[in-house]
Design a protein around this motif. Structure first.
Motif, PDB file in Angstrom:
ATOM      1  N   ALA A  23      45.525  15.699  38.793  1.00  0.00           N
ATOM      2  CA  ALA A  23      46.066  16.451  37.324  1.00  0.00           C
ATOM      3  C   ALA A  23      46.195  15.429  36.448  1.00  0.00           C
ATOM      4  O   ALA A  23      45.970  15.585  35.050  1.00  0.00           O
ATOM      5  N   GLU A  26      43.203  14.786  33.951  1.00  0.00           N
ATOM      6  CA  GLU A  26      42.903  15.974  33.183  1.00  0.00           C
ATOM      7  C   GLU A  26      43.561  15.899  31.774  1.00  0.00           C
ATOM      8  O   GLU A  26      44.886  15.871  32.039  1.00  0.00           O
ATOM      9  N   THR A  27      42.963  15.798  30.721  1.00  0.00           N
ATOM     10  CA  THR A  27      43.665  15.785  29.486  1.00  0.00           C
ATOM     11  C   THR A  27      43.620  17.254  29.163  1.00  0.00           C
ATOM     12  O   THR A  27      42.943  17.874  29.413  1.00  0.00           O
ATOM     13  N   THR A  28      44.520  17.580  28.270  1.00  0.00           N
ATOM     14  CA  THR A  28      44.579  19.073  27.318  1.00  0.00           C
ATOM     15  C   THR A  28      43.051  19.183  27.027  1.00  0.00           C
ATOM     16  O   THR A  28      42.577  20.242  27.000  1.00  0.00           O
ATOM     17  N   LEU A  31      40.764  20.081  29.524  1.00  0.00           N
ATOM     18  CA  LEU A  31      40.840  21.323  30.365  1.00  0.00           C
ATOM     19  C   LEU A  31      40.340  22.594  29.234  1.00  0.00           C
ATOM     20  O   LEU A  31      39.909  23.647  29.533  1.00  0.00           O
ATOM     21  N   GLU A  34      37.013  22.757  29.628  1.00  0.00           N
ATOM     22  CA  GLU A  34      36.349  23.401  30.859  1.00  0.00           C
ATOM     23  C   GLU A  34      36.687  24.944  30.660  1.00  0.00           C
ATOM     24  O   GLU A  34      36.050  25.993  31.033  1.00  0.00           O
ATOM     25  N   SER A  35      38.159  25.282  30.131  1.00  0.00           N
ATOM     26  CA  SER A  35      38.415  26.750  29.516  1.00  0.00           C
ATOM     27  C   SER A  35      37.381  27.467  28.826  1.00  0.00           C
ATOM     28  O   SER A  35      36.824  28.518  29.240  1.00  0.00           O
ATOM     29  N   LEU A  38      34.118  28.258  30.873  1.00  0.00           N
ATOM     30  CA  LEU A  38      34.266  29.138  31.893  1.00  0.00           C
ATOM     31  C   LEU A  38      34.335  30.513  31.437  1.00  0.00           C
ATOM     32  O   LEU A  38      33.935  31.536  31.799  1.00  0.00           O
ATOM     33  N   LYS A  39      34.800  30.722  30.081  1.00  0.00           N
ATOM     34  CA  LYS A  39      34.801  31.926  29.459  1.00  0.00           C
ATOM     35  C   LYS A  39      33.455  32.093  29.069  1.00  0.00           C
ATOM     36  O   LYS A  39      32.994  33.475  28.997  1.00  0.00           O
ATOM     37  N   LYS A  41      30.844  31.275  30.551  1.00  0.00           N
ATOM     38  CA  LYS A  41      30.166  31.581  31.758  1.00  0.00           C
ATOM     39  C   LYS A  41      30.492  33.257  32.429  1.00  0.00           C
ATOM     40  O   LYS A  41      29.710  33.774  32.629  1.00  0.00           O
ATOM     41  N   LEU A  42      31.667  33.446  32.209  1.00  0.00           N
ATOM     42  CA  LEU A  42      32.186  34.862  32.451  1.00  0.00           C
ATOM     43  C   LEU A  42      31.392  35.969  31.542  1.00  0.00           C
ATOM     44  O   LEU A  42      30.820  36.938  32.249  1.00  0.00           O
ATOM     45  N   GLN A 246      49.379  38.245  41.334  1.00  0.00           N
ATOM     46  CA  GLN A 246      48.373  37.752  40.603  1.00  0.00           C
ATOM     47  C   GLN A 246      47.563  38.654  39.400  1.00  0.00           C
ATOM     48  O   GLN A 246      47.377  39.702  40.070  1.00  0.00           O
ATOM     49  N   ASN A 247      47.178  38.126  38.600  1.00  0.00           N
ATOM     50  CA  ASN A 247      46.235  38.776  37.500  1.00  0.00           C
ATOM     51  C   ASN A 247      44.880  38.633  38.030  1.00  0.00           C
ATOM     52  O   ASN A 247      44.166  37.559  38.167  1.00  0.00           O
ATOM     53  N   GLN A 249      41.840  40.624  36.928  1.00  0.00           N
ATOM     54  CA  GLN A 249      40.851  41.004  36.206  1.00  0.00           C
ATOM     55  C   GLN A 249      41.266  40.993  34.885  1.00  0.00           C
ATOM     56  O   GLN A 249      42.714  41.242  34.573  1.00  0.00           O
ATOM     57  N   SER A 250      40.902  40.565  33.821  1.00  0.00           N
ATOM     58  CA  SER A 250      41.544  40.760  32.412  1.00  0.00           C
ATOM     59  C   SER A 250      40.176  41.229  31.402  1.00  0.00           C
ATOM     60  O   SER A 250      39.011  40.797  31.531  1.00  0.00           O
TER      61      SER A 250
ATOM     62  N   GLN B  15      46.276  23.826  32.628  1.00  0.00           N
ATOM     63  CA  GLN B  15      45.577  23.981  33.883  1.00  0.00           C
ATOM     64  C   GLN B  15      45.624  25.300  34.633  1.00  0.00           C
ATOM     65  O   GLN B  15      44.960  25.833  35.257  1.00  0.00           O
ATOM     66  N   VAL B  18      42.679  27.454  33.146  1.00  0.00           N
ATOM     67  CA  VAL B  18      41.638  27.101  33.577  1.00  0.00           C
ATOM     68  C   VAL B  18      41.503  27.831  35.140  1.00  0.00           C
ATOM     69  O   VAL B  18      40.491  28.298  35.644  1.00  0.00           O
ATOM     70  N   LEU B  21      40.955  31.348  35.012  1.00  0.00           N
ATOM     71  CA  LEU B  21      39.318  31.754  34.685  1.00  0.00           C
ATOM     72  C   LEU B  21      38.605  31.252  35.766  1.00  0.00           C
ATOM     73  O   LEU B  21      37.485  32.224  36.205  1.00  0.00           O
TER      74      LEU B  21
END
Lengths: 369, 72
Positions: A23, A26-28, A31, A34-35, A38-39, A41-42, A246-247, A249-250, B15, B18, B21
Motif C-alpha cells: 500500500a 502506491e501513490t495517488t 493509482l 491504474e484507474s 482499468l476504465k 480496459k472495461l 458490494q457494487n 456493476q456500474s 485504492q 481501483v 474497477l
C-alpha cells in the motif's frame, strides 16, 4: 527497474517500502493511472461484444399498432404536488405522497380515499405499499422512512401506530419493501442506500459507491435473486448485491441526473429516466447500454419509467407534462399521452398490467388503460 | 504529519476505486446479439399476457368502462 539496479540506496528504500506493505508504495498518481487504464480496459471489453444494436435484432418483428390509452380515473384530493405513488398487490389500491406532507391510500376502482396520514415534514418524496397490503412506508425531508400499519377502522388515527425504521443524514428519495413486510430498502440524498429491519429499525446493510444524491432504486424481480439497481445525481446506475453490500456493476452513460431506475420484467436489464431527456436500457449480461429512447423534440427530463408486463412497452413521464410510450425493442415512440397540467413525477404499471398510474405536480393522479 | 494523513486518505480513496474497477473488469459478459435476442424472445413469449400491449375486452378490464356516476 534499471534505475533501481544502478542505485543501491534506492533499492533499499524500495525494499523498505515493500516490506511496509505494498500500500505505501502506491501513490495517488500510480493509482489514478491504474484507474484510468482499468476504465479504458472495461470500455474495450464491452466494445468487443457490441456486435449489433437491439433495434436491429428487432427489425423483423411486427410493428406495434395504434395505441388508444385514455385516462380512466382521476384521483383528486392532494393539496399540492404528487411526488410518488405505489400499487398494492391487490391491483386496486394505491398509496400516494405529496409535497404538502399528506400520504393518501386510494381505491383506484372507485377513486375513494381509504386512509390519509399527515407526515411531520413536507416533500414526502417516497412511498411504498407493503407486500401484505397491511402497511405503507413513506419519508422525505425528515430523512427517515416510517411505516404505518393500515387499520380497518377508518376512524383510527394512523399516526399513532407509526414506526420509524430508517434514518439517513439527508432526504429520503425512494423506499421499497423487499419480498416481505419485514425489510425495507431505502435510497437517500446522503449518497447511500440501506437495508433495514422493520421490526427493530436495525440497519442490516449499507451500500456506498454513489458520489452524489441517490434518487431511485428498484429491486430485481424475485426470481433473479438478491440484487437491486440504484441511480442518482452522479449520472451513474449501480447494481448491488444485497447480502454483501458490494457494487457489482456500474453504468455511466447518461449526461445528467438519473431520476428513476426500473428493472425489465425478466431481470436481465433495467431502464433509466434522466434529466438529459433520454431513457436508456442497460443489459446486465452484456454489461452495457443497449438502447436509447430519445427524440430531438423531447428536451425535458424524464422523471419516471416503468415497463408493461411483457417488457415490450416503456412508459415514461416527463417534465413537459407528457407521458411517452416507447417500443422497447425497436426504440421508437408509439404514443404520447396528454392530460396532466404540470410535470409528471411518477409512473407505475399495476401489478396485473391492466393499467398504469401517473402522479403529477398538478396535484392529481391518473389511471390510464 | 498532517500532510501524511491527508495523502494517506486520498490514497485510500484511490485504492478503493481501483479495487472496484478490478472487480468490474473481471465480470463475464455476453455478446449484445445474444443479450438482445433474449430480450426480444422474452417480449414475444409474454406478449399475449400483456394487457396494455394486446388490449383486453372492456368487460375484463376493471378500469374500463369508466364508473357509472359520471359528470352528472
Amino acid at each position: 527497474i534499471a534505475y533501481l539496479l544502478t542505485h543501491p540506496s534506492s533499492i533499499c528504500a524500495f525494499l523498505k517500502m515493500a516490506c511496509q506493505g505494498l500500500a505505501k508504495g502506491e501513490t495517488t498518481n500510480t493509482l489514478k493511472a491504474e484507474s484510468e487504464s482499468l476504465k479504458a480496459k472495461l470500455e474495450e471489453e464491452r466494445a468487443k461484444l457490441h456486435d449489433v444494436e437491439l433495434h436491429q435484432v428487432a427489425e423483423k418483428i411486427d410493428a406495434l399498432g395504434q395505441f388508444v390509452m385514455k385516462t380512466r380515473r382521476t384521483l383528486k384530493g392532494h393539496g399540492n404536488k404528487v411526488l410518488c405513488m405505489d400499487w398494492c398487490r391487490d391491483k386496486r389500491r394505491i398509496v400516494s405522497s405529496s409535497q404538502d406532507g399528506k400520504v393518501i391510500v386510494w381505491d383506484a376502482y372507485t377513486t375513494n380515499k381509504e386512509h390519509a396520514v399527515t407526515m411531520p415534514c413536507t416533500w414526502v418524496m417516497a412511498c411504498a405499499y407493503a407486500p401484505s397490503g397491511c402497511a405503507v412506508a413513506c419519508g422525505g425531508l425528515d430523512n427517515k422512512c416510517s411505516v404505518y400499519p393500515l387499520s380497518l377502522d377508518k376512524n383510527e388515527n394512523l399516526a399513532a401506530k407509526k414506526k420509524s425504521v430508517a434514518m439517513h443524514t439527508n432526504y429520503l428519495s425512494s423506499c421499497s419493501f423487499t419480498n416481505s413486510d419485514m425489510q425495507i430498502l431505502t435510497s437517500s440524498g446522503d449518497g447511500t442506500c440501506a437495508l433495514w429491519d422493520v421490526e427493530s429499525g436495525q440497519l442490516l446493510q449499507s451500500f456506498h459507491g454513489h458520489s452524489a444524491d441517490v434518487l431511485s432504486l428498484d429491486l430485481a424481480p424475485s426470481e433473479t435473486g438478491n440484487t437491486f439497481v440504484s441511480g442518482g445525481c452522479d449520472k451513474k446506475a449501480n447494481v448491488w448485491d444485497m447480502r454483501s453490500g458490494q457494487n457489482v456493476q456500474s453504468f455511466e452513460t447518461h449526461e445528467s441526473d438519473i431520476n428513476n431506475v426500473k428493472y425489465y420484467p425478466s431481470g436481465d436489464a433495467f431502464a433509466t429516466g434522466s434529466d438529459d431527456a433520454t431513457c436508456r436500457l442497460y443489459d446486465l449480461r452484456a454489461d452495457r447500454e443497449v438502447a436509447i429512447y430519445s427524440k430531438d423534440s423531447i428536451i425535458f427530463g424524464a422523471s419516471s419509467v416503468d415497463f408493461s408486463l411483457s417488457g415490450r412497452l416503456l412508459f415514461a413521464g416527463y417534465n413537459d407534462y407528457t407521458i411517452n410510450v416507447w417500443d422497447v425493442l425497436k426504440g421508437t415512440r408509439v404514443a404520447i399521452l396528454f392530460g396532466h397540467e404540470n410535470r409528471v413525477s411518477t409512473v407505475r404499471v399495476s401489478p396485473d398490467g391492466t393499467a398504469f398510474c401517473s402522479g403529477s405536480w398538478d396535484n392529481t393522479l391518473r389511471i390510464w388503460a | 504529519m498532517s500532510n501524511n494523513n491527508a495523502s494517506s486518505s486520498s490514497v485510500a480513496v484511490a485504492q478503493k476505486a481501483v479495487k472496484q474497477l478490478r472487480l468490474e473488469a473481471k465480470i463475464r459478459r455476453i455478446n449484445v446479439s445474444q443479450a438482445a435476442t433474449d430480450l426480444k424472445n422474452f417480449c414475444l413469449q409474454n406478449a399475449h399476457k400483456d394487457p396494455l400491449l394486446v388490449g383486453v375486452p372492456s368487460s375484463d378490464n376493471p378500469f374500463r368502462p369508466p364508473k357509472s356516476c359520471g359528470l352528472l
